[in-house]
Structures are given as C-alpha cells and as structure tokens.
Design an enzyme around this catalytic site. Structure first.
Site, mmCIF file in Angstrom:
data_model
loop_
_atom_site.group_PDB
_atom_site.id
_atom_site.type_symbol
_atom_site.label_atom_id
_atom_site.label_comp_id
_atom_site.label_asym_id
_atom_site.label_seq_id
_atom_site.Cartn_x
_atom_site.Cartn_y
_atom_site.Cartn_z
ATOM 1 N N ASN A 26 -28.846 -7.015 16.103
ATOM 2 C CA ASN A 26 -27.735 -6.453 15.324
ATOM 3 C C ASN A 26 -27.825 -4.929 15.381
ATOM 4 O OD1 ASN A 26 -25.519 -6.289 13.596
ATOM 5 N ND2 ASN A 26 -26.781 -6.386 11.762
ATOM 6 N N CYS B 79 -20.514 -4.683 16.024
ATOM 7 C CA CYS B 79 -19.251 -4.169 15.489
ATOM 8 C C CYS B 79 -18.484 -3.394 16.557
ATOM 9 C CB CYS B 79 -19.499 -3.291 14.265
ATOM 10 S SG CYS B 79 -20.485 -1.818 14.604
ATOM 11 N N CYS C 42 -7.172 2.969 -3.485
ATOM 12 C CA CYS C 42 -7.100 2.234 -2.224
ATOM 13 C C CYS C 42 -7.165 0.734 -2.500
ATOM 14 C CB CYS C 42 -8.245 2.643 -1.304
ATOM 15 S SG CYS C 42 -8.359 1.629 0.191
ATOM 16 N N CYS D 171 -2.227 7.940 4.327
ATOM 17 C CA CYS D 171 -3.410 7.339 4.943
ATOM 18 C C CYS D 171 -2.962 6.339 5.999
ATOM 19 C CB CYS D 171 -4.273 6.642 3.890
ATOM 20 S SG CYS D 171 -5.698 5.761 4.576
ATOM 21 N N CYS E 52 0.833 -1.200 0.000
ATOM 22 C CA CYS E 52 0.000 0.000 0.000
ATOM 23 C C CYS E 52 0.867 1.249 0.000
ATOM 24 C CB CYS E 52 -0.932 0.013 1.212
ATOM 25 S SG CYS E 52 -2.025 1.461 1.220
ATOM 26 N N GLU F 2 -37.349 -2.990 12.271
ATOM 27 C CA GLU F 2 -36.321 -2.028 11.856
ATOM 28 C C GLU F 2 -36.960 -0.640 11.789
ATOM 29 O OE1 GLU F 2 -33.415 0.215 10.534
ATOM 30 O OE2 GLU F 2 -32.979 -1.891 10.996
ATOM 31 N N GLN G 132 -23.097 -4.651 5.136
ATOM 32 C CA GLN G 132 -21.749 -4.926 5.619
ATOM 33 C C GLN G 132 -20.747 -4.633 4.507
ATOM 34 O OE1 GLN G 132 -21.206 -5.445 8.654
ATOM 35 N NE2 GLN G 132 -22.877 -6.591 9.594
ATOM 36 N N CYS H 31 -5.752 1.949 7.821
ATOM 37 C CA CYS H 31 -5.419 0.549 8.099
ATOM 38 C C CYS H 31 -4.219 0.535 9.044
ATOM 39 C CB CYS H 31 -5.113 -0.199 6.807
ATOM 40 S SG CYS H 31 -6.511 -0.310 5.688
ATOM 41 N N PHE I 213 -33.464 -4.874 14.853
ATOM 42 C CA PHE I 213 -32.571 -4.038 14.036
ATOM 43 C C PHE I 213 -32.236 -4.819 12.757
ATOM 44 C CE2 PHE I 213 -31.717 -3.288 18.549
ATOM 45 C CZ PHE I 213 -31.937 -1.927 18.668
#
Length: 385
Positions: free
Chosen positions: A315, A342, A94, A15, A7, A269, A219, A18, A248
């Site tokens: 979720n 997450c 990217c 950047c 990268c 939802e 996702q 990551c 959700f």
C-alpha cells in the site's frame, strides 16, 4: 439527476475540487471505470477483469478528514481552500465533510478573532496560522484538531483556549500544533506538539480497533476503508494464506484486520510513530502473531531471508513502488500480491514490471474519493506457474 444542486460552492464556482459533481452518481462511476479500462487497456485485452466499483451509500458527509487553509485577517479570518490566485476561498460548510467537522469552524474563527491570531498570507509570506487539519473516527465520537503554524508565536494562545473548545465539543480528544516554517506547498512540517494528555484516537472495524495519532495516515472515507480492509481479509482467508508481509503498513490496518486468517505476519513502515500505534493496536486486540518493524521497505526486502510469505500486501504512496522493490518481490515470489493504490497510473506501471512473474487476476476499484476522478484500486496478483 444533477447532484450539483446540492453544493452551493460548486454552483457558485467557488470550489471545483469535486470536478465530477455535475454528473449523476451512475455517470461518475462509469467515468471512473472507463478511465481504469483506458489505463489498463493492454491488460484488459489480455483478459484482465475490472470489477464493479465499491461505492459509499452517500457521497455527502462521508469524508472524515479535512485540510483547510486559513487566510484573511485576525479580525476577519477565512477558513477554506487556496485558489489558483493564491487567495483563500471560504469553505466552511463543505457537504463532503462529516458535519461534526464543519460544526467546529465558526467557533475556531471566533477564537482566532478573540486571541488575534494572524492568518498566514501566501503572497507576502507573513502571518502565522497557515491551516487546520481535522480528522474524526467513523463513529464521530473522537476527533483530532491540528493547528498549522509558521512558528511558535501563537502557541500559548492556542493553549489558552484549548479547554474552552474541548468543553464545547467534547468529542475533540486531541489538539496539537504543527510547526511549518517553510513557505512551501506541503502543508505540514516535521515538528508536532501535542497539547492534550490524550495522544491517540481509535477506529473500530467490527471487532477490531485501530489506533491513530495526529500525523497518522488514514483513509479519508471510513466506510470505503472498512470495505477495502474487509475485502483484503476475505481474499487472504479464501486463499488459505498462512504468512504475510504488509509493506508500507502504516498503523497496521490490513494485517491486523486479516490476522485471524493467518499464522504469522510482518508489517513494515518508515514511520516510527505509525509502528508504535500498530503495536498498540495489536495489544488492544490481543494479537500476538504479528510483528511490526520500523524501517525502509526496500532495505527490509533486500535483507529479508525468513519464512516465505504466501501473500504480500503493498500500500505505497501515490508514487508507487520502484523497480528495486519490484525485483525483491519477484525474488521472494509469494503466491499472491495484494496491491492497494490511489494512483492507477503508477499501479499500471508497477504491475507491468511485475508481469513476467505475476499475472493480474482482477482489479477492484473503491470509491474512496467520491465525486472526484480519484479512486483506490485493489489489484490481485497471482504467481505464474
């Protein structure tokens, strides 16, 4: 092996998104597992099992969704990310993104120049084009392209080159404009103007199709999303669950993919549009055993007095659940809760609150965000006897 050599943006310090990139894939996995063990240290000491990370076969070109800031001038636009100095750093190649996403960017830059669309300047709060959001399905044959504008000043310009860009890239199925008039950290506004006749794309999960629109949550790494949905369906099947609540639920991914293993299910939802897409997917897949409701999850649970579900899928957003929702889960008292998060920190908080009624059997981490510290974690909770 040092993966950072792959990268140029990371190596040149343009950047650092990551931030785990200098480490090997194995080291990154170990760091994530270690962080989970630290967050759940008490639970681990009491016997909680943390499974091995579910990984993508390749980190690069695995991400199907990209959000870009746009800066510079109409003569020299920059497509990239906003740095700490509120300037835009170019990020057109990217290596995380699907290549079909990166391939669009030079053409979009040329169209910005040709039609003299003024990029937004964060410091002066002037200009119009704030950003781009691009999402592909996993087959890379359907793509959504969204322009984020401060106002409708350049709406006609985008309409005028819409056909040009679709002819060059025939996999672009939806082009839309999102109006975000507020100088705010949130990239998207409430008004979405779809310019194409087509307003949805589909995502295939083996023999199931899900439906997504421009503003649908999805996702970012489809390969891992497939693994997550499949694991939830397997757990539901193994435990012979007959009824489920999908809280959700978004566009209904968890419950639709698990539907062959249950007799009935209800998805809830807050987004009317997401529920519309969930219903469309149910029709496409000839599923009649699911009901999808638009509304606030907490309000739904407060008034829920129908059949007791065997399993509840949660979720929620990064903020997690609140105590009221957790109390309702305790009252309904299903045999199992499958909680996908997450944010391991809010996950741990919520599971601790639920621990008087439910025991955490295991955590399964999914590398949904390769090369970063972030991950998706599936918690399997069983009711205490």
């Amino acid at each position: 092996m040092d993966k950072s050599i792959l990268c140029n943006y990371f190596n040149s310090k343009k950047c650092s998104s990551c931030h785990l990139l200098p480490n090997s894939i194995e080291e990154i996995k170990n760091q994530k597992i270690l962080s989970l063990n630290e967050i759940f240290s008490l639970e681990v000491s009491q016997g909680l099992i943390i499974r091995d990370m579910i990984e993508t076969p390749k980190a690069f070109h695995s991400r199907a969704k990209a959000k870009f800031s746009v800066g510079g001038t109409s003569n020299d636009p920059i497509i990239g990310i906003t740095n700490k100095n509120l300037m835009i750093t170019e990020l057109e190649e990217c290596p995380l993104h699907f290549e079909i996403i990166n391939n669009l960017l030079p053409t979009i830059k040329n169209l910005i120049k040709t039609h003299r669309i003024t990029p937004y300047d964060i410091k002066s709060k002037s200009g119009e084009l704030k950003g781009l959001i691009i999402k592909s399905n996993s087959e890379q044959d359907q793509l959504i392209l969204r322009f984020i504008l401060k106002s409708k000043k350049h709406l006609e310009d985008i309409k005028s080159f819409m056909l040009t860009i679709q002819e060059k890239f025939n996999y672009i199925k939806i082009i839309s404009v999102n109006i975000q008039p507020i100088p705010h950290q949130i990239l998207e506004g409430e008004e979405e103007i779809i310019l194409t006749k087509k307003n949805t794309i589909t995502e295939k999960y083996e023999n199931i199709e899900l439906v997504f629109g421009p503003t649908s949550f999805s996702q970012v790494t489809p390969y891992i999303a497939h693994k997550l949905y499949k694991k939830v369906a397997e757990i539901i099947s193994t435990n012979n669950c007959q009824g489920l609540l999908d809280l959700f639920c978004g566009v209904g991914g968890f419950s639709i993919i698990a539907s062959e293993h249950i007799k009935w299910g209800i998805g809830v939802e807050i987004s009317d549009q997401a529920i519309q897409y969930a219903k469309q997917a149910s029709e496409i897949n000839h599923i009649e055993k699911l009901t999808f409701l638009s509304g606030d999850v907490e309000s739904f649970l407060e008034s829920y007095n129908e059949n007791k579900p065997d399993v509840i899928i949660c979720n929620p957003p990064r903020r997690g659940l609140n105590n009221n929702i957790c109390d309702h889960l305790k009252t309904i008292s299903p045999n199992m809760i499958l909680y996908s998060s997450c944010n391991p920190i809010t996950l741990q908080r919520d599971l601790e609150y639920l621990s008087d009624i439910f025991i955490i059997e295991e955590l399964i981490p999914f590398d949904m965000f390769p090369l970063t510290k972030h991950m998706e974690v599936l918690a399997i909770l069983k009711k205490k006897h």
